[in-house]
Design a protein around this motif. Structure first.
Motif, PDB file in Angstrom:
ATOM      1  N   LYS A 186       0.798  -1.231   0.000  1.00  0.00           N
ATOM      2  CA  LYS A 186       0.000   0.000   0.000  1.00  0.00           C
ATOM      3  C   LYS A 186       0.828   1.277   0.000  1.00  0.00           C
ATOM      4  CE  LYS A 186      -3.883  -2.310   0.568  1.00  0.00           C
ATOM      5  NZ  LYS A 186      -4.648  -2.639  -0.589  1.00  0.00           N
ATOM      6  N   THR A 187       2.064   1.211   0.446  1.00  0.00           N
ATOM      7  CA  THR A 187       2.880   2.416   0.570  1.00  0.00           C
ATOM      8  C   THR A 187       4.192   2.251  -0.191  1.00  0.00           C
ATOM      9  OG1 THR A 187       4.085   1.667   2.536  1.00  0.00           O
ATOM     10  CG2 THR A 187       1.958   2.793   2.905  1.00  0.00           C
ATOM     11  N   THR A 188       4.862   3.376  -0.464  1.00  0.00           N
ATOM     12  CA  THR A 188       6.158   3.281  -1.147  1.00  0.00           C
ATOM     13  C   THR A 188       7.184   2.560  -0.277  1.00  0.00           C
ATOM     14  OG1 THR A 188       6.760   5.505  -0.409  1.00  0.00           O
ATOM     15  CG2 THR A 188       5.805   5.301  -2.619  1.00  0.00           C
ATOM     16  N   ARG A 189       7.110   2.706   1.027  1.00  0.00           N
ATOM     17  CA  ARG A 189       8.028   1.978   1.909  1.00  0.00           C
ATOM     18  C   ARG A 189       7.823   0.471   1.761  1.00  0.00           C
ATOM     19  NH1 ARG A 189       8.647  -0.473   6.726  1.00  0.00           N
ATOM     20  NH2 ARG A 189      10.570  -0.099   7.862  1.00  0.00           N
ATOM     21  N   GLU A 190       6.567   0.021   1.749  1.00  0.00           N
ATOM     22  CA  GLU A 190       6.266  -1.409   1.569  1.00  0.00           C
ATOM     23  C   GLU A 190       6.731  -1.885   0.191  1.00  0.00           C
ATOM     24  OE1 GLU A 190       2.279  -1.670   4.396  1.00  0.00           O
ATOM     25  OE2 GLU A 190       2.052  -1.452   2.229  1.00  0.00           O
ATOM     26  N   TRP A 191       6.573  -1.051  -0.806  1.00  0.00           N
ATOM     27  CA  TRP A 191       7.027  -1.390  -2.168  1.00  0.00           C
ATOM     28  C   TRP A 191       8.540  -1.589  -2.201  1.00  0.00           C
ATOM     29  CZ3 TRP A 191       9.367   2.860  -5.134  1.00  0.00           C
ATOM     30  CH2 TRP A 191       9.757   2.480  -6.427  1.00  0.00           C
ATOM     31  N   LYS A 192       9.271  -0.671  -1.583  1.00  0.00           N
ATOM     32  CA  LYS A 192      10.730  -0.783  -1.556  1.00  0.00           C
ATOM     33  C   LYS A 192      11.172  -2.058  -0.838  1.00  0.00           C
ATOM     34  CE  LYS A 192      11.527   4.206  -1.732  1.00  0.00           C
ATOM     35  NZ  LYS A 192      12.091   5.385  -1.044  1.00  0.00           N
ATOM     36  N   LEU A 193      10.545  -2.368   0.276  1.00  0.00           N
ATOM     37  CA  LEU A 193      10.884  -3.595   1.013  1.00  0.00           C
ATOM     38  C   LEU A 193      10.512  -4.832   0.208  1.00  0.00           C
ATOM     39  CD1 LEU A 193       9.855  -2.548   4.630  1.00  0.00           C
ATOM     40  CD2 LEU A 193      12.183  -2.953   3.767  1.00  0.00           C
ATOM     41  N   LEU A 204      10.487  -5.191  -3.039  1.00  0.00           N
ATOM     42  CA  LEU A 204      11.492  -5.410  -4.082  1.00  0.00           C
ATOM     43  C   LEU A 204      12.760  -6.026  -3.490  1.00  0.00           C
ATOM     44  CD1 LEU A 204      11.207  -2.131  -6.204  1.00  0.00           C
ATOM     45  CD2 LEU A 204      10.210  -4.370  -6.676  1.00  0.00           C
ATOM     46  N   LYS A 205      13.241  -5.451  -2.391  1.00  0.00           N
ATOM     47  CA  LYS A 205      14.492  -5.914  -1.768  1.00  0.00           C
ATOM     48  C   LYS A 205      14.384  -7.353  -1.269  1.00  0.00           C
ATOM     49  CE  LYS A 205      17.692  -4.720   1.947  1.00  0.00           C
ATOM     50  NZ  LYS A 205      17.944  -3.800   3.067  1.00  0.00           N
ATOM     51  N   HIS A 206      13.229  -7.719  -0.720  1.00  0.00           N
ATOM     52  CA  HIS A 206      13.041  -9.052  -0.132  1.00  0.00           C
ATOM     53  C   HIS A 206      12.175  -9.953  -1.015  1.00  0.00           C
ATOM     54  CE1 HIS A 206      14.985  -7.617   3.457  1.00  0.00           C
ATOM     55  NE2 HIS A 206      14.160  -6.599   3.499  1.00  0.00           N
ATOM     56  N   TYR A 207      12.156  -9.664  -2.293  1.00  0.00           N
ATOM     57  CA  TYR A 207      11.277 -10.372  -3.229  1.00  0.00           C
ATOM     58  C   TYR A 207      11.453 -11.889  -3.160  1.00  0.00           C
ATOM     59  CZ  TYR A 207       9.125 -11.782  -7.636  1.00  0.00           C
ATOM     60  OH  TYR A 207       8.354 -12.391  -8.589  1.00  0.00           O
ATOM     61  N   PHE A 208      12.669 -12.366  -3.103  1.00  0.00           N
ATOM     62  CA  PHE A 208      12.918 -13.811  -3.179  1.00  0.00           C
ATOM     63  C   PHE A 208      12.834 -14.507  -1.824  1.00  0.00           C
ATOM     64  CE2 PHE A 208      14.967 -12.076  -6.973  1.00  0.00           C
ATOM     65  CZ  PHE A 208      14.320 -12.826  -7.932  1.00  0.00           C
TER      66      PHE A 208
END
Length: 195
Positions: free
Chosen positions: A70-77, A79-83
């Motif tokens: 829902k937020t840009t912070r959640e989006w950034k996390l 991407l970083k922890h995608y796998f």
């Protein structure tokens, strides 16, 4: 500036660019709800990067639970922890890469590999979807490749880039993605612009 701050700043710039240019590719970017994805995994820690043209629109299938972001912070996390996200499996597109990367002793899950995309925009299939506007698609990747070149200097541990597959040309024919990246790098070095 810390490692996380550099990537966070980069992603903030991508987000702003995405907001400013969302209407620029209406024939191929067709999802009502999506996030830009310039990379999957942790590029700061990666020793190897796989490189693709752009994220699949299939990335936003319900089983990958992007609606929870829902937020840009959640989006950034995300991407970083995608796998390593247990609530949302990685796209099956990565499976063949995993097999080859294992031979190198590297993996997406161990953060020794990240995946980078030339364009951060999910689209219809570049080659298999007959409704894809190939001229617009090419314009998109020529514009967005600048973001790949801005990301690479933020990946201090990278020792190798693995690039495979084609990218479409304006006339609908294809060329090697690796050749496109090489030509784009020369253009950026010469002119300071990706196109």
């Amino acid at each position: 500036m810390s490692d996380n701050a550099e990537i966070s700043g980069y992603l903030s710039d991508v987000y702003t660019d995405w907001q400013d240019s969302r209407g620029g590719f209406p024939k191929n970017v067709f999802l009502a709800q999506y996030w830009p994805i310039p990379f999957f995994g942790n590029p700061r820690r990666a020793l190897v990067a796989t490189i693709g043209v752009n994220p699949s629109s299939g990335e936003f299938a319900s089983k990958r639970n992007w609606v929870a972001v829902k937020t840009t912070r959640e989006w950034k996390l995300r991407l970083k922890h995608y796998f390593s996200n247990e609530d949302a499996p990685a796209h099956e597109w990565f499976e063949p890469w995993r097999q080859g990367l294992a031979l190198l002793g590297c993996s997406y899950e161990k953060d020794t590999v990240a995946h980078l995309d030339v364009s951060y925009r999910p689209t219809k299939g570049m080659l298999k979807n007959k409704t894809t506007d190939r001229r617009e698609f090419r314009h998109m990747v020529e514009r967005d490749v600048a973001w790949l070149f801005r990301l690479l200097p933020l990946c201090p541990n990278l020792r190798g880039l693995l690039v495979y597959g084609p990218v479409v040309r304006h006339d609908g024919t294809t060329e090697s993605l690796a050749a496109f990246i090489r030509k784009s790098a020369r253009r950026v070095a010469r002119t300071g612009r990706p196109c």
